[in-house]
Design an enzyme around this catalytic site. Structure first.
Site, mmCIF file in Angstrom:
data_model
loop_
_atom_site.group_PDB
_atom_site.id
_atom_site.type_symbol
_atom_site.label_atom_id
_atom_site.label_comp_id
_atom_site.label_asym_id
_atom_site.label_seq_id
_atom_site.Cartn_x
_atom_site.Cartn_y
_atom_site.Cartn_z
ATOM 1 N N THR A 1 14.873 -20.906 77.402
ATOM 2 C CA THR A 1 14.686 -20.496 78.790
ATOM 3 C C THR A 1 13.216 -20.982 78.873
ATOM 4 O OG1 THR A 1 16.326 -19.078 79.417
ATOM 5 C CG2 THR A 1 14.412 -18.921 80.659
ATOM 6 N N ARG B 1 29.234 -16.567 84.503
ATOM 7 C CA ARG B 1 27.901 -15.586 83.877
ATOM 8 C C ARG B 1 26.872 -16.012 84.527
ATOM 9 N NH1 ARG B 1 23.298 -16.079 80.439
ATOM 10 N NH2 ARG B 1 23.008 -14.198 79.341
ATOM 11 N N VAL B 2 26.007 -15.000 84.808
ATOM 12 C CA VAL B 2 24.608 -15.159 85.184
ATOM 13 C C VAL B 2 23.494 -14.176 84.193
ATOM 14 C CG1 VAL B 2 22.708 -14.967 87.008
ATOM 15 C CG2 VAL B 2 25.291 -15.773 87.591
ATOM 16 N N GLY B 3 22.679 -14.917 83.822
ATOM 17 C CA GLY B 3 21.834 -13.792 82.685
ATOM 18 C C GLY B 3 20.628 -13.321 83.491
ATOM 19 N N ASP B 4 19.774 -12.944 83.000
ATOM 20 C CA ASP B 4 18.467 -11.993 83.432
ATOM 21 C C ASP B 4 17.517 -12.854 84.163
ATOM 22 O OD1 ASP B 4 17.751 -13.208 80.849
ATOM 23 O OD2 ASP B 4 15.971 -12.174 81.105
ATOM 24 N N THR C 1 12.519 -14.423 78.077
ATOM 25 C CA THR C 1 13.555 -15.166 77.304
ATOM 26 C C THR C 1 14.346 -14.582 76.318
ATOM 27 O OG1 THR C 1 14.168 -17.119 76.054
ATOM 28 C CG2 THR C 1 11.792 -16.360 75.791
ATOM 29 N N GLY C 2 15.683 -14.440 76.354
ATOM 30 C CA GLY C 2 16.236 -13.775 75.349
ATOM 31 C C GLY C 2 17.658 -13.565 75.396
ATOM 32 N N GLY D 1 20.050 -12.374 77.663
ATOM 33 C CA GLY D 1 20.032 -11.845 79.172
ATOM 34 C C GLY D 1 20.718 -10.469 79.379
#
Ligand code: ASP
Length: 369
Positions: free
Chosen positions: A228, A256-259, A278-279, A281
């Site tokens: 990211t 799916r949606v991350g952070d 970044t990581g 999520g």
């Protein structure tokens, strides 16, 4: 080498912290009286600058060719230069983070825009967010398939709509209404990311014969590199901003949606603190990482570098949440902690000299002690 450059290089090396303000100011408690305002006219001028990341993860010299390393460093440098040009010309932190992130979105080497990873179904779904620390206005988008630069759309959500977050087809209709550049999904194809998906699918197949949702479903089972991109900046007026853009995680499915587009998780800025993450999520969402760091600064009076370090290297490590953040406060203090093998990262201050780093052990390589 000046004391400030030595500190900067050290921070890049250990991926931990750095202080752009004079060292003596590092642990000076931040005044609490003007909590929602940038530094006042009478206050000492903040050390303006820009910090970027291009993702954390299993990034080591063994798995990064020297050609790729040179290309990544060049792209990070270009991004820093673009952001610096904005800030040096008296532009806003918001414009600086937008410019820096856009360049990384256009590069095939990062998991955002052009270089986005593939979903389980073999498409690219992009997420992004931006936040203005002065006004606390924010814009976020998720699940985009045709928007070339999601960060620009996130900014339009913030500035041209009454909303904070738009997703999928609705967000793309808004993009059309705003004249945002749309591309054929093929634009996002890169061979590297396609192969990453094939490896992830293969791993999943060897673990789980069923095609239904595997109990051990793990979208990170691609390359374990996150990639990211993000930027935080402090401008000459003392205003902070944060921006993050991503393709999410290889092999993600079911929308799916991350952070990254979740305000307070992967992206956050207020008057005293800005963070881009970044990581993995899911951990960053559950531990509201970006806001937690800024809340520690606000409520506990903890210096930003310490707050960021505790959240990444203690809170997240204890629960197995891999990744890192970049962060800045209104005095120009910077933190870049990560708990993974490496993190693409860089900084540029008032002197306009971009410094980039990738590996954990870059102190020696950079000649810093
Ligand atoms: N944090 C992003 C996500 O979970 C992935 C990344 O950092 O590359 O969607």
């Amino acid at each position: 080498m000046s004391a400030a450059s030595v500190l900067l290089r050290r921070a890049l090396v250990v991926g931990a912290v750095m202080l752009l303000s004079p060292v003596g100011c590092a642990s000076t408690p931040v005044a609490r009286t003007d909590s929602e305002q940038p530094a006042s006219q009478d206050a000492p001028k903040p050390k303006w600058g820009l910090v970027i990341h291009g993702g954390a993860g299993v990034i080591s010299r063994e798995n990064l060719s020297s050609e790729r390393e040179a290309e990544v460093r060049a792209a990070l440098t270009q991004s820093l230069q673009a952001g610096h040009a904005v800030l040096a010309g008296g532009g806003s932190a918001l414009d600086a983070v937008s410019a820096a992130v856009r360049i990384l979105e256009d590069s095939p080497y990062f998991n955002a825009g052009k270089g986005a990873v593939f979903t389980h179904d073999g498409v690219n779904e992009l997420d992004a967010a931006i936040m203005d620390g002065t006004t606390r206005k924010a814009g976020a988008v998720a699940g985009l398939r045709h928007v070339k630069n999601p960060i620009l759309l996130a900014r339009l959500v913030m500035e041209q709509s009454p909303h904070v977050m738009m997703v999928g087809e609705g967000a793309e209709s808004f993009a059309k209404s705003q004249g945002v550049e749309l591309v054929d999904p093929k634009y996002f194809y890169t061979e590297d990311r396609w192969q990453g998906l094939q490896r992830a699918l293969e791993k999943e197949r060897s673990r789980q014969p069923s095609s239904s949702l595997p109990s051990g479903y793990d979208p990170v089972s691609g390359d374990h590199k996150f990639g990211t991109v993000g930027a935080v900046a402090l401008d000459q007026t003392g205003a902070l901003a944060a921006a993050t853009s991503t393709g999410g995680m290889t092999n993600k499915r079911y929308g799916r949606v991350g952070d990254s587009p979740i305000i307070g998780a992967g992206t956050y800025a207020d008057a005293r603190c800005a963070v881009s993450a970044t990581g993995h999520g899911e951990f960053f969402i559950r531990y509201t990482v970006a806001r937690d760091i800024c809340a520690r600064v606000e409520y506990q009076n903890v210096p930003l570098p310490e707050a960021a370090d505790v959240v990444i290297n203690d809170v997240l490590v204890k629960v197995g949440g891999e990744g890192g953040v970049i962060a800045m406060d209104r005095e120009g203090n910077v933190a870049m902690p990560f708990n993974s093998a490496g993190m693409y990262r860089g900084y540029v201050g008032e002197d306009g000299k971009p410094v980039v780093a990738i590996f954990r052990d870059e102190a020696e390589a950079a000649g810093a002690k």
